[in-house]
Design a protein around this motif. Structure first.
Motif, PDB file in Angstrom:
ATOM      1  N   TRP A 199      23.253 -43.897 -43.469  1.00  7.27           N
ATOM      2  CA  TRP A 199      22.530 -44.763 -44.403  1.00  7.27           C
ATOM      3  C   TRP A 199      21.038 -44.771 -44.085  1.00  7.27           C
ATOM      4  O   TRP A 199      20.195 -44.689 -44.992  1.00  7.27           O
ATOM      5  CB  TRP A 199      23.103 -46.179 -44.371  1.00  7.27           C
ATOM      6  CG  TRP A 199      22.476 -47.049 -45.401  1.00  7.27           C
ATOM      7  CD1 TRP A 199      21.548 -48.026 -45.205  1.00  7.27           C
ATOM      8  CD2 TRP A 199      22.676 -46.992 -46.818  1.00  7.27           C
ATOM      9  NE1 TRP A 199      21.174 -48.588 -46.396  1.00  7.27           N
ATOM     10  CE2 TRP A 199      21.855 -47.968 -47.404  1.00  7.27           C
ATOM     11  CE3 TRP A 199      23.487 -46.211 -47.635  1.00  7.27           C
ATOM     12  CZ2 TRP A 199      21.810 -48.188 -48.776  1.00  7.27           C
ATOM     13  CZ3 TRP A 199      23.440 -46.435 -49.004  1.00  7.27           C
ATOM     14  CH2 TRP A 199      22.615 -47.407 -49.562  1.00  7.27           C
ATOM     15  N   ASP A 200      20.691 -44.868 -42.796  1.00  3.51           N
ATOM     16  CA  ASP A 200      19.274 -44.826 -42.416  1.00  3.51           C
ATOM     17  C   ASP A 200      18.607 -43.553 -42.917  1.00  3.51           C
ATOM     18  O   ASP A 200      17.448 -43.569 -43.333  1.00  3.51           O
ATOM     19  CB  ASP A 200      19.109 -44.934 -40.899  1.00  3.51           C
ATOM     20  CG  ASP A 200      19.291 -46.345 -40.381  1.00  3.51           C
ATOM     21  OD1 ASP A 200      19.296 -47.295 -41.187  1.00  3.51           O
ATOM     22  OD2 ASP A 200      19.430 -46.490 -39.145  1.00  3.51           O
ATOM     23  N   GLY A 201      19.339 -42.440 -42.892  1.00  2.85           N
ATOM     24  CA  GLY A 201      18.792 -41.181 -43.391  1.00  2.85           C
ATOM     25  C   GLY A 201      18.484 -41.207 -44.878  1.00  2.85           C
ATOM     26  O   GLY A 201      17.662 -40.426 -45.369  1.00  2.85           O
ATOM     27  N   LEU A 202      19.108 -42.121 -45.607  1.00  3.79           N
ATOM     28  CA  LEU A 202      18.880 -42.247 -47.051  1.00  3.79           C
ATOM     29  C   LEU A 202      17.763 -43.225 -47.391  1.00  3.79           C
ATOM     30  O   LEU A 202      17.102 -43.060 -48.422  1.00  3.79           O
ATOM     31  CB  LEU A 202      20.160 -42.713 -47.750  1.00  3.79           C
ATOM     32  CG  LEU A 202      21.375 -41.805 -47.650  1.00  3.79           C
ATOM     33  CD1 LEU A 202      22.588 -42.480 -48.281  1.00  3.79           C
ATOM     34  CD2 LEU A 202      21.099 -40.465 -48.293  1.00  3.79           C
ATOM     35  N   VAL A 203      17.559 -44.242 -46.574  1.00  2.25           N
ATOM     36  CA  VAL A 203      16.630 -45.306 -46.959  1.00  2.25           C
ATOM     37  C   VAL A 203      15.374 -45.407 -46.096  1.00  2.25           C
ATOM     38  O   VAL A 203      14.414 -46.043 -46.515  1.00  2.25           O
ATOM     39  CB  VAL A 203      17.337 -46.686 -47.018  1.00  2.25           C
ATOM     40  CG1 VAL A 203      18.447 -46.666 -48.059  1.00  2.25           C
ATOM     41  CG2 VAL A 203      17.862 -47.106 -45.655  1.00  2.25           C
ATOM     42  N   ASP A 204      15.359 -44.815 -44.929  1.00  2.00           N
ATOM     43  CA  ASP A 204      14.168 -44.864 -44.078  1.00  2.00           C
ATOM     44  C   ASP A 204      13.169 -43.821 -44.581  1.00  2.00           C
ATOM     45  O   ASP A 204      13.465 -42.628 -44.586  1.00  2.00           O
ATOM     46  CB  ASP A 204      14.546 -44.581 -42.630  1.00  2.00           C
ATOM     47  CG  ASP A 204      13.351 -44.651 -41.700  1.00  2.00           C
ATOM     48  OD1 ASP A 204      12.425 -43.828 -41.855  1.00  2.00           O
ATOM     49  OD2 ASP A 204      13.361 -45.512 -40.807  1.00  2.00           O
ATOM     50  N   PRO A 205      11.970 -44.240 -45.030  1.00  2.00           N
ATOM     51  CA  PRO A 205      11.013 -43.302 -45.626  1.00  2.00           C
ATOM     52  C   PRO A 205      10.651 -42.124 -44.720  1.00  2.00           C
ATOM     53  O   PRO A 205      10.484 -41.009 -45.197  1.00  2.00           O
ATOM     54  CB  PRO A 205       9.782 -44.160 -45.914  1.00  2.00           C
ATOM     55  CG  PRO A 205      10.280 -45.555 -45.954  1.00  2.00           C
ATOM     56  CD  PRO A 205      11.463 -45.623 -45.042  1.00  2.00           C
ATOM     57  N   VAL A 206      10.528 -42.353 -43.436  1.00  2.26           N
ATOM     58  CA  VAL A 206      10.181 -41.270 -42.513  1.00  2.26           C
ATOM     59  C   VAL A 206      11.327 -40.267 -42.417  1.00  2.26           C
ATOM     60  O   VAL A 206      11.107 -39.053 -42.424  1.00  2.26           O
ATOM     61  CB  VAL A 206       9.804 -41.831 -41.126  1.00  2.26           C
ATOM     62  CG1 VAL A 206       9.602 -40.714 -40.118  1.00  2.26           C
ATOM     63  CG2 VAL A 206       8.557 -42.702 -41.221  1.00  2.26           C
ATOM     64  N   LEU A 207      12.556 -40.756 -42.357  1.00  2.00           N
ATOM     65  CA  LEU A 207      13.708 -39.851 -42.295  1.00  2.00           C
ATOM     66  C   LEU A 207      13.871 -39.084 -43.603  1.00  2.00           C
ATOM     67  O   LEU A 207      14.160 -37.887 -43.588  1.00  2.00           O
ATOM     68  CB  LEU A 207      14.978 -40.630 -41.959  1.00  2.00           C
ATOM     69  CG  LEU A 207      15.017 -41.264 -40.563  1.00  2.00           C
ATOM     70  CD1 LEU A 207      16.301 -42.063 -40.388  1.00  2.00           C
ATOM     71  CD2 LEU A 207      14.868 -40.218 -39.479  1.00  2.00           C
ATOM     72  N   VAL A 208      13.683 -39.758 -44.728  1.00  2.00           N
ATOM     73  CA  VAL A 208      13.822 -39.096 -46.028  1.00  2.00           C
ATOM     74  C   VAL A 208      12.837 -37.934 -46.143  1.00  2.00           C
ATOM     75  O   VAL A 208      13.172 -36.871 -46.662  1.00  2.00           O
ATOM     76  CB  VAL A 208      13.649 -40.107 -47.188  1.00  2.00           C
ATOM     77  CG1 VAL A 208      13.559 -39.408 -48.528  1.00  2.00           C
ATOM     78  CG2 VAL A 208      14.808 -41.101 -47.183  1.00  2.00           C
ATOM     79  N   GLU A 209      11.649 -38.120 -45.614  1.00  2.00           N
ATOM     80  CA  GLU A 209      10.647 -37.045 -45.628  1.00  2.00           C
ATOM     81  C   GLU A 209      11.140 -35.804 -44.889  1.00  2.00           C
ATOM     82  O   GLU A 209      10.782 -34.683 -45.238  1.00  2.00           O
ATOM     83  CB  GLU A 209       9.360 -37.554 -44.982  1.00  2.00           C
ATOM     84  CG  GLU A 209       8.254 -36.542 -44.917  1.00  2.00           C
ATOM     85  CD  GLU A 209       7.013 -37.098 -44.259  1.00  2.00           C
ATOM     86  OE1 GLU A 209       6.393 -36.357 -43.481  1.00  2.00           O
ATOM     87  OE2 GLU A 209       6.665 -38.267 -44.515  1.00  2.00           O
ATOM     88  N   GLY A 210      11.993 -35.990 -43.896  1.00  2.00           N
ATOM     89  CA  GLY A 210      12.473 -34.880 -43.085  1.00  2.00           C
ATOM     90  C   GLY A 210      13.583 -34.054 -43.693  1.00  2.00           C
ATOM     91  O   GLY A 210      13.943 -33.006 -43.149  1.00  2.00           O
TER      92      GLY A 210
END
Length: 121
Positions: free
Chosen positions: A18-29
């Motif tokens: 879920w963090d990979g979907l909603v955290d802006p820094v992770l989404v950028e990756g």
């Protein structure tokens, strides 16, 4: 472009996925170096968000994307995540591969690859 749906089990707990979907820094990756799925991106409208089970967004010029997740037993940490994606993306498996790679510490090198979202249109 047609709407495609893929489903896969990710060997990580649902909170991490879920963090990979909603955290802006992770989404950028994994998703796109210039777009965010949540958090103020003007081209992205959040249609529905129920943490940590459902994220539905509409991206201007692309259409609607839906991510849903369920916790499933098993995996190296005791639980895994059944992740479903639906949207007008050319290769949804590639998109989810990128997400899994990021969550395992390997973000996309955007200098070498085009964003999956842009290459879909």
């Amino acid at each position: 472009m047609s709407i495609r749906t893929v489903e896969r089990v990710v060997d990580l707990p649902r909170a991490i996925v879920w963090d990979g979907l909603v955290d802006p820094v992770l989404v950028e990756g994994w998703f796109d170096p210039e777009l965010r799925l949540v958090g103020g991106e003007p081209r992205v409208e959040v249609l529905e968000r129920r943490d940590p089970e459902l994220l539905r967004v509409r991206i201007a010029g692309l259409g609607e994307l839906t991510f849903s997740s369920d916790e499933v037993a098993g995996g190296t940490r005791g639980t895994s995540t059944l992740l479903r994606f639906t949207g007008p993306v050319g290769d949804p498996d590639e998109l989810l591969d990128r997400l899994e790679d990021l969550l395992r510490g390997h973000p996309v090198d955007w200098r070498a690859e085009a964003p999956a979202i842009r290459s879909a249109g």
